[in-house]
Motif scaffolding. Sequence first.
Motif, PDB file in Angstrom:
ATOM      1  N   SER A 208       0.831  -1.127   0.085  1.00 44.70           N
ATOM      2  CA  SER A 208       0.182   0.074  -0.115  1.00 44.70           C
ATOM      3  C   SER A 208       0.919   1.171  -0.155  1.00 44.70           C
ATOM      4  O   SER A 208       0.557   1.990  -0.608  1.00 44.70           O
ATOM      5  CB  SER A 208      -0.989   0.195   1.141  1.00 44.70           C
ATOM      6  N   ILE A 209       1.897   1.373   0.820  1.00 42.08           N
ATOM      7  CA  ILE A 209       2.909   2.296   0.540  1.00 42.08           C
ATOM      8  C   ILE A 209       3.411   2.549  -0.739  1.00 42.08           C
ATOM      9  O   ILE A 209       3.832   3.533  -1.229  1.00 42.08           O
ATOM     10  CB  ILE A 209       4.150   2.167   1.805  1.00 42.08           C
ATOM     11  N   ILE A 210       3.727   1.219  -1.270  1.00 47.53           N
ATOM     12  CA  ILE A 210       4.502   1.466  -2.565  1.00 47.53           C
ATOM     13  C   ILE A 210       3.322   2.072  -3.505  1.00 47.53           C
ATOM     14  O   ILE A 210       3.724   2.779  -4.456  1.00 47.53           O
ATOM     15  CB  ILE A 210       4.849  -0.005  -3.168  1.00 47.53           C
ATOM     16  N   ALA A 211       2.204   1.463  -3.643  1.00 45.82           N
ATOM     17  CA  ALA A 211       1.165   2.132  -4.413  1.00 45.82           C
ATOM     18  C   ALA A 211       0.867   3.545  -4.323  1.00 45.82           C
ATOM     19  O   ALA A 211       0.744   4.310  -5.141  1.00 45.82           O
ATOM     20  CB  ALA A 211      -0.321   1.300  -4.208  1.00 45.82           C
ATOM     21  N   SER A 212       1.048   4.009  -2.945  1.00 43.60           N
ATOM     22  CA  SER A 212       0.869   5.642  -2.825  1.00 43.60           C
ATOM     23  C   SER A 212       1.813   6.365  -3.551  1.00 43.60           C
ATOM     24  O   SER A 212       1.584   7.154  -4.260  1.00 43.60           O
ATOM     25  CB  SER A 212       0.852   5.753  -1.266  1.00 43.60           C
ATOM     26  N   ILE A 213       2.953   5.682  -3.326  1.00 44.50           N
ATOM     27  CA  ILE A 213       3.969   6.464  -4.016  1.00 44.50           C
ATOM     28  C   ILE A 213       4.128   6.383  -5.566  1.00 44.50           C
ATOM     29  O   ILE A 213       4.233   7.334  -6.330  1.00 44.50           O
ATOM     30  CB  ILE A 213       5.580   6.309  -3.503  1.00 44.50           C
ATOM     31  N   ALA A 214       4.195   5.106  -5.914  1.00 51.06           N
ATOM     32  CA  ALA A 214       4.023   4.997  -7.160  1.00 51.06           C
ATOM     33  C   ALA A 214       3.085   5.765  -8.154  1.00 51.06           C
ATOM     34  O   ALA A 214       3.311   6.317  -9.065  1.00 51.06           O
ATOM     35  CB  ALA A 214       3.829   3.420  -7.627  1.00 51.06           C
ATOM     36  N   PHE A 215       1.961   5.780  -7.663  1.00 53.20           N
ATOM     37  CA  PHE A 215       0.507   6.496  -8.426  1.00 53.20           C
ATOM     38  C   PHE A 215       0.227   7.660  -7.587  1.00 53.20           C
ATOM     39  O   PHE A 215      -1.161   8.081  -8.026  1.00 53.20           O
ATOM     40  CB  PHE A 215      -0.370   5.336  -8.411  1.00 53.20           C
ATOM     41  N   GLY A 216       0.812   8.105  -6.663  1.00 51.33           N
ATOM     42  CA  GLY A 216       0.456   9.368  -6.005  1.00 51.33           C
ATOM     43  C   GLY A 216      -0.723   9.562  -5.590  1.00 51.33           C
ATOM     44  O   GLY A 216      -1.445  10.464  -5.452  1.00 51.33           O
ATOM     45  N   CYS A 217      -1.176   8.219  -5.006  1.00 48.55           N
ATOM     46  CA  CYS A 217      -2.900   8.557  -4.310  1.00 48.55           C
ATOM     47  C   CYS A 217      -2.390   7.806  -2.863  1.00 48.55           C
ATOM     48  O   CYS A 217      -1.476   6.933  -2.593  1.00 48.55           O
ATOM     49  CB  CYS A 217      -3.717   7.558  -5.217  1.00 48.55           C
ATOM     50  N   ASN A 218      -3.358   8.209  -1.865  1.00 52.92           N
ATOM     51  CA  ASN A 218      -3.180   7.424  -0.630  1.00 52.92           C
ATOM     52  C   ASN A 218      -3.998   6.292  -0.514  1.00 52.92           C
ATOM     53  O   ASN A 218      -5.186   6.142  -0.182  1.00 52.92           O
ATOM     54  CB  ASN A 218      -4.275   8.527   0.131  1.00 52.92           C
ATOM     55  N   VAL A 219      -3.155   5.031  -0.919  1.00 57.15           N
ATOM     56  CA  VAL A 219      -3.862   3.796  -0.488  1.00 57.15           C
ATOM     57  C   VAL A 219      -3.325   3.229   0.934  1.00 57.15           C
ATOM     58  O   VAL A 219      -2.208   3.590   1.331  1.00 57.15           O
ATOM     59  CB  VAL A 219      -2.939   2.885  -1.563  1.00 57.15           C
ATOM     60  N   VAL A 220      -4.181   3.037   1.694  1.00 60.64           N
ATOM     61  CA  VAL A 220      -3.884   2.434   3.207  1.00 60.64           C
ATOM     62  C   VAL A 220      -4.081   1.085   2.963  1.00 60.64           C
ATOM     63  O   VAL A 220      -4.713   0.103   2.161  1.00 60.64           O
ATOM     64  CB  VAL A 220      -4.939   2.909   4.170  1.00 60.64           C
ATOM     65  N   ALA A 221      -3.507   0.537   4.092  1.00 62.54           N
ATOM     66  CA  ALA A 221      -3.460  -1.105   4.438  1.00 62.54           C
ATOM     67  C   ALA A 221      -4.641  -1.776   4.159  1.00 62.54           C
ATOM     68  O   ALA A 221      -4.793  -2.792   3.566  1.00 62.54           O
ATOM     69  CB  ALA A 221      -2.592  -1.614   5.703  1.00 62.54           C
ATOM     70  N   GLY A 222      -5.746  -0.990   4.641  1.00 61.37           N
ATOM     71  CA  GLY A 222      -7.075  -1.680   4.434  1.00 61.37           C
ATOM     72  C   GLY A 222      -7.815  -1.707   3.156  1.00 61.37           C
ATOM     73  O   GLY A 222      -8.611  -2.501   2.962  1.00 61.37           O
ATOM     74  N   ASP A 223      -6.981  -1.036   2.497  1.00 64.56           N
ATOM     75  CA  ASP A 223      -7.490  -1.056   0.989  1.00 64.56           C
ATOM     76  C   ASP A 223      -6.999  -2.268   0.182  1.00 64.56           C
ATOM     77  O   ASP A 223      -7.286  -2.447  -0.965  1.00 64.56           O
ATOM     78  CB  ASP A 223      -7.231   0.258   0.075  1.00 64.56           C
ATOM     79  N   VAL A 224      -5.954  -2.868   0.733  1.00 57.97           N
ATOM     80  CA  VAL A 224      -5.425  -4.089   0.214  1.00 57.97           C
ATOM     81  C   VAL A 224      -5.984  -5.446   0.283  1.00 57.97           C
ATOM     82  O   VAL A 224      -6.619  -5.753   1.633  1.00 57.97           O
ATOM     83  CB  VAL A 224      -3.858  -4.294   0.630  1.00 57.97           C
ATOM     84  N   TYR A 225      -6.372  -6.005  -0.982  1.00 56.71           N
ATOM     85  CA  TYR A 225      -6.875  -7.575  -0.815  1.00 56.71           C
ATOM     86  C   TYR A 225      -5.637  -8.225  -0.338  1.00 56.71           C
ATOM     87  O   TYR A 225      -4.673  -8.421  -0.919  1.00 56.71           O
ATOM     88  CB  TYR A 225      -7.293  -7.913  -2.158  1.00 56.71           C
ATOM     89  N   SER A 226      -5.784  -9.210   0.901  1.00 55.91           N
ATOM     90  CA  SER A 226      -4.729  -9.816   1.132  1.00 55.91           C
ATOM     91  C   SER A 226      -5.144 -11.295   1.422  1.00 55.91           C
ATOM     92  O   SER A 226      -5.988 -11.520   2.526  1.00 55.91           O
ATOM     93  CB  SER A 226      -3.847  -9.223   2.205  1.00 55.91           C
ATOM     94  N   GLU A 227      -4.230 -12.370   0.957  1.00 57.08           N
ATOM     95  CA  GLU A 227      -4.237 -13.518   1.576  1.00 57.08           C
ATOM     96  C   GLU A 227      -2.684 -13.840   2.013  1.00 57.08           C
ATOM     97  O   GLU A 227      -1.862 -13.649   1.274  1.00 57.08           O
ATOM     98  CB  GLU A 227      -4.590 -14.534   0.367  1.00 57.08           C
ATOM     99  N   GLY A 228      -2.747 -14.782   3.035  1.00 53.96           N
ATOM    100  CA  GLY A 228      -1.204 -15.057   3.497  1.00 53.96           C
ATOM    101  C   GLY A 228      -0.917 -16.499   2.903  1.00 53.96           C
ATOM    102  O   GLY A 228      -1.494 -16.893   2.180  1.00 53.96           O
ATOM    103  N   ILE A 229       0.073 -17.250   3.450  1.00 53.10           N
ATOM    104  CA  ILE A 229       0.549 -18.344   3.289  1.00 53.10           C
ATOM    105  C   ILE A 229       0.350 -19.703   4.060  1.00 53.10           C
ATOM    106  O   ILE A 229       0.588 -20.847   3.713  1.00 53.10           O
ATOM    107  CB  ILE A 229       2.021 -18.402   3.082  1.00 53.10           C
TER     108      ILE A 229
END
Length: 428
Positions: A208-229
């Motif tokens: 989410s931090i990478i997306a915020s910087i790469a695309f100039g928008c405020n993506v937060v951890a809660g926006d991320v679809y996540s599955e673990g291992i």
Amino acid sequence: MAAIQVRIGVIGHGTVGAAFVRLVKQQASAIAARSGVQLVIARVAVRNIDAHKNSLAADVLTTDAEFVVNDPTVDLVVEVMGGIDQARGLILKALSNGKPVVTANKALIATHGAELFAAADNAGIDLLFEAAVCGGIPLIRPLRESLRGEPIRRVLGIVNGTTNYILTKMSEDGASYEDALASAQQLGYAESDPTADVEGLDAAAKISIIASIAFGCNVVAGDVYSEGITKITAADIAIAKRLGYAVKLLGVTEFDKASGAVSVRVHPAIVSMQHPLASVREAFNAVVVDGEASGSLMFYGRGAGGDPTASSILGDVIDASINLNKGAHATLGVLSAPKLQPMSDTSCEYLLPLEVADKPGVLHAVTGVFARHNVSIRAAEQDGIGHGARLVFLTHNAGEAAMQACISELKKLDVVTHVGGLLRVIAD
Ligand code: NAP
Ligand code: HSE
């Protein structure tokens, strides 16, 4: 010319904090000679002073982190204690007291980044966090500075060292999940609660931090679809390997130029053995940035552990010290509200293992479900016979919504005893 003295208040002296303090002590003279900044460890806050008495002087140690951020003799604060609420309050206080902050806290940046960046901008001082994403790999600064003008299409990578270490040990040494995790914890790779690593939450914070910087928008951890291992078994890894793939936990963020939507996700995936990410082993991380003009760039290195992370912090501390002296600061500029692509709208090829009864008609029943959901099968094979027989399906490109509907129906079939971990195929 005499070096400018910068007195550092460090909050936390665990895996990362202790490595940082050690590095400063080792490198201080060389840094002063090269950059003109004389770094001094002025204060170190911990919870339990007794555990740190052997490595730090008594007048440096405190259990009062508030005291560190309010201490007028501290010029700059390094936050390496982790957690969210208390760390947020301490960083806001440090910034309002005019002290630049360097942090390794991805959970915090991925939750309250926008508020903290605004506070730093208002104060005209640095809030730097290279260490928060991929430990010792320089990634934030290249994204923020070198690639500032680059239209980025996708960032894809292994951004969690603990899970890559576990998957490597399971795949190469036949280690159990539990033993591999215990070893990752002992080596200082895992978070204090390793659930954050194995459930994909740490990777979600980083992407989410990478997306915020790469695309100039405020993506937060809660926006991320996540599955673990945690659902990936040794058998899933062995099947993928036999088919020519390596299993990796990947963070992926993509920008769709046509719709302006950003997709941000973390999930186990398979990459062909020829893919550069397949050879990233143990706690190493690697991130591939695809830019329109730059083409593909790969960043590789140690993504976890005390020394690599401390190295990133040290670089930030020197930059922030120089900026403090000049009255300058780095900024991410304005972060817009993101238009997020729902996970259900994504598509890819899938590998799905199923444990089934080994009797006539099973294949027919199972493939019927795929057909009903319009998921086309590219390859299928049976692994084992009798009790514990497994069917493994590799699909053509299919929509996520269709694949999930297919899995829900497969779970209801009497002949399917277990639906294995879904693995998405990363083709390029
Ligand atoms: P850690 O080993 O658990 O160390 C945490 C330190 O913070 C300990 O020294 C602890 O004191 C201190 N602390 C906790 N709460 C405190 C409080 N309220 N007041 C004062 N001190 C407090 O954690 P770590 O692995 O170093 O991680 C620190 C941060 O770096 C986290 O945000 C983590 O996500 C991030 N990070 C870690 C890595 C890594 O590889 N480990 C890599 C990149 C980023 P005591 O020692 O007295 O308990
Ligand atoms: N727990 C994290 C990892 C530390 O394993 O990648 C580095 O951020």
